[in-house]
Design an enzyme around this catalytic site. Structure first.
Site, PDB file in Angstrom:
ATOM      1  N   VAL A 130       7.447  -4.135  -0.419  1.00 35.09           N
ATOM      2  CA  VAL A 130       8.101  -4.099  -1.731  1.00 35.09           C
ATOM      3  C   VAL A 130       8.677  -2.703  -1.900  1.00 35.09           C
ATOM      4  O   VAL A 130       7.995  -1.701  -1.665  1.00 35.09           O
ATOM      5  CB  VAL A 130       7.114  -4.413  -2.877  1.00 35.09           C
ATOM      6  CG1 VAL A 130       7.811  -4.294  -4.235  1.00 35.09           C
ATOM      7  CG2 VAL A 130       6.513  -5.802  -2.712  1.00 35.09           C
ATOM      8  N   GLY A 140       5.516  -8.598  -4.697  1.00 39.84           N
ATOM      9  CA  GLY A 140       4.843  -8.884  -3.426  1.00 39.84           C
ATOM     10  C   GLY A 140       4.128 -10.217  -3.491  1.00 39.84           C
ATOM     11  O   GLY A 140       4.220 -11.037  -2.568  1.00 39.84           O
ATOM     12  N   GLU A 164      -3.922  -3.537   6.360  1.00 40.07           N
ATOM     13  CA  GLU A 164      -4.624  -2.259   6.293  1.00 40.07           C
ATOM     14  C   GLU A 164      -5.729  -2.383   5.255  1.00 40.07           C
ATOM     15  O   GLU A 164      -5.581  -3.115   4.270  1.00 40.07           O
ATOM     16  CB  GLU A 164      -3.644  -1.145   5.896  1.00 40.07           C
ATOM     17  CG  GLU A 164      -2.575  -0.891   6.936  1.00 40.07           C
ATOM     18  CD  GLU A 164      -1.580   0.166   6.491  1.00 40.07           C
ATOM     19  OE1 GLU A 164      -1.797   0.821   5.451  1.00 40.07           O
ATOM     20  OE2 GLU A 164      -0.572   0.325   7.193  1.00 40.07           O
ATOM     21  N   PRO A 165      -6.848  -1.673   5.453  1.00 38.04           N
ATOM     22  CA  PRO A 165      -7.968  -1.803   4.510  1.00 38.04           C
ATOM     23  C   PRO A 165      -7.572  -1.596   3.051  1.00 38.04           C
ATOM     24  O   PRO A 165      -8.087  -2.273   2.166  1.00 38.04           O
ATOM     25  CB  PRO A 165      -8.945  -0.717   4.980  1.00 38.04           C
ATOM     26  CG  PRO A 165      -8.649  -0.558   6.435  1.00 38.04           C
ATOM     27  CD  PRO A 165      -7.159  -0.783   6.575  1.00 38.04           C
ATOM     28  N   ARG A 166      -6.631  -0.701   2.778  1.00 33.95           N
ATOM     29  CA  ARG A 166      -6.279  -0.406   1.387  1.00 33.95           C
ATOM     30  C   ARG A 166      -5.540  -1.544   0.684  1.00 33.95           C
ATOM     31  O   ARG A 166      -5.426  -1.536  -0.540  1.00 33.95           O
ATOM     32  CB  ARG A 166      -5.449   0.879   1.323  1.00 33.95           C
ATOM     33  CG  ARG A 166      -4.114   0.792   2.010  1.00 33.95           C
ATOM     34  CD  ARG A 166      -3.371   2.133   2.004  1.00 33.95           C
ATOM     35  NE  ARG A 166      -2.149   2.069   2.762  1.00 33.95           N
ATOM     36  CZ  ARG A 166      -1.013   1.572   2.306  1.00 33.95           C
ATOM     37  NH1 ARG A 166      -0.928   1.129   1.076  1.00 33.95           N
ATOM     38  NH2 ARG A 166       0.053   1.548   3.081  1.00 33.95           N
ATOM     39  N   TYR A 171      -4.380  -9.381  -0.840  1.00 35.11           N
ATOM     40  CA  TYR A 171      -4.287 -10.700  -0.207  1.00 35.11           C
ATOM     41  C   TYR A 171      -5.394 -11.663  -0.627  1.00 35.11           C
ATOM     42  O   TYR A 171      -5.192 -12.877  -0.580  1.00 35.11           O
ATOM     43  CB  TYR A 171      -4.274 -10.547   1.319  1.00 35.11           C
ATOM     44  CG  TYR A 171      -3.023  -9.859   1.809  1.00 35.11           C
ATOM     45  CD1 TYR A 171      -1.803 -10.531   1.828  1.00 35.11           C
ATOM     46  CD2 TYR A 171      -3.041  -8.536   2.232  1.00 35.11           C
ATOM     47  CE1 TYR A 171      -0.646  -9.905   2.254  1.00 35.11           C
ATOM     48  CE2 TYR A 171      -1.888  -7.905   2.664  1.00 35.11           C
ATOM     49  CZ  TYR A 171      -0.694  -8.594   2.668  1.00 35.11           C
ATOM     50  OH  TYR A 171       0.457  -7.969   3.088  1.00 35.11           O
TER      51      TYR A 171
END
Length: 200
Positions: A130, A140, A164-166, A171
């Site tokens: 985005v 998004g 990615e972990p952040r 999701y």
């Protein structure tokens, strides 16, 4: 031949498990919308309609037609993704399902997601971006909901992604889960040492 119960749905890092692939005991079950609209996909509910997005100045696109690849590459760069060779990116788009939002004023992409797969059973989501100036507006989520809906309409039920972990938290509300049922995803990577040796 693999044992039927052991045939993996191995995906990397993130998973979308749908009602068609869940066992009833699975805690990651997506519940279908209470009121199904015509053409609605079970388990996928849009939080914002195409007309609402249009009223906010964003045009919904479900194909790569009209997508300015150079402008998309600029969005990639602004969010910290590597830029792609434009010709290779065009070829990737030819083999992908896409959902993107264009600025109604400029036609340039402001949100984008794509998925590649076999078109029948499996797909992997890539390149969810985005435009930084448009982040926090739900764009998004809007492209991801549409991409998942398009895949589900085609019968694709195993949808994976790398995250990615952040951004894992982004999701999860969309139905993705980390390593459900203890399944671990794997990815093939050539060692740095091997890459350096081949570069010489």
């Amino acid at each position: 031949m693999q044992h039927p119960q052991l045939q993996p749905r191995l995906h990397a890092r993130g998973f979308l498990r749908t009602a068609a692939t869940f066992k009833p005991r699975n805690p990651f079950l997506l519940h279908p919308p209470a009121a199904s609209a015509p053409g609605a996909v079970p388990g996928v509910q849009l939080t914002v309609s195409d007309s609402e997005l249009a009223s906010r100045g964003f045009a919904v696109r479900r194909t790569a037609e009209g997508l300015d690849v150079a402008a998309l590459n600029q969005v990639f760069a602004r969010v910290g993704f590597p830029q792609r060779q434009e010709e290779r990116l065009r070829r990737a788009l030819e083999h992908s399902e896409v959902a993107w939002l264009a600025s109604a004023a400029t036609g340039r992409p402001v949100a984008f997601a794509r998925a590649a797969g076999d078109g029948v059973f499996n797909a992997v989501v890539w390149d969810v971006v985005v435009e930084p100036s448009c982040q926090g507006l739900g764009l998004g989520r809007a492209v991801m909901e549409r991409l998942v809906a398009e895949l589900r309409l085609k019968g694709v039920n195993n949808i994976a992604l790398y995250a990615e972990p952040r951004v894992v938290g982004f999701y999860r509300p969309l139905g993705f889960a980390m390593d459900p049922d203890g399944i671990r995803g794997m990815a093939y990577y050539r060692s740095r040492q091997q890459n350096q040796k081949n570069a010489q």
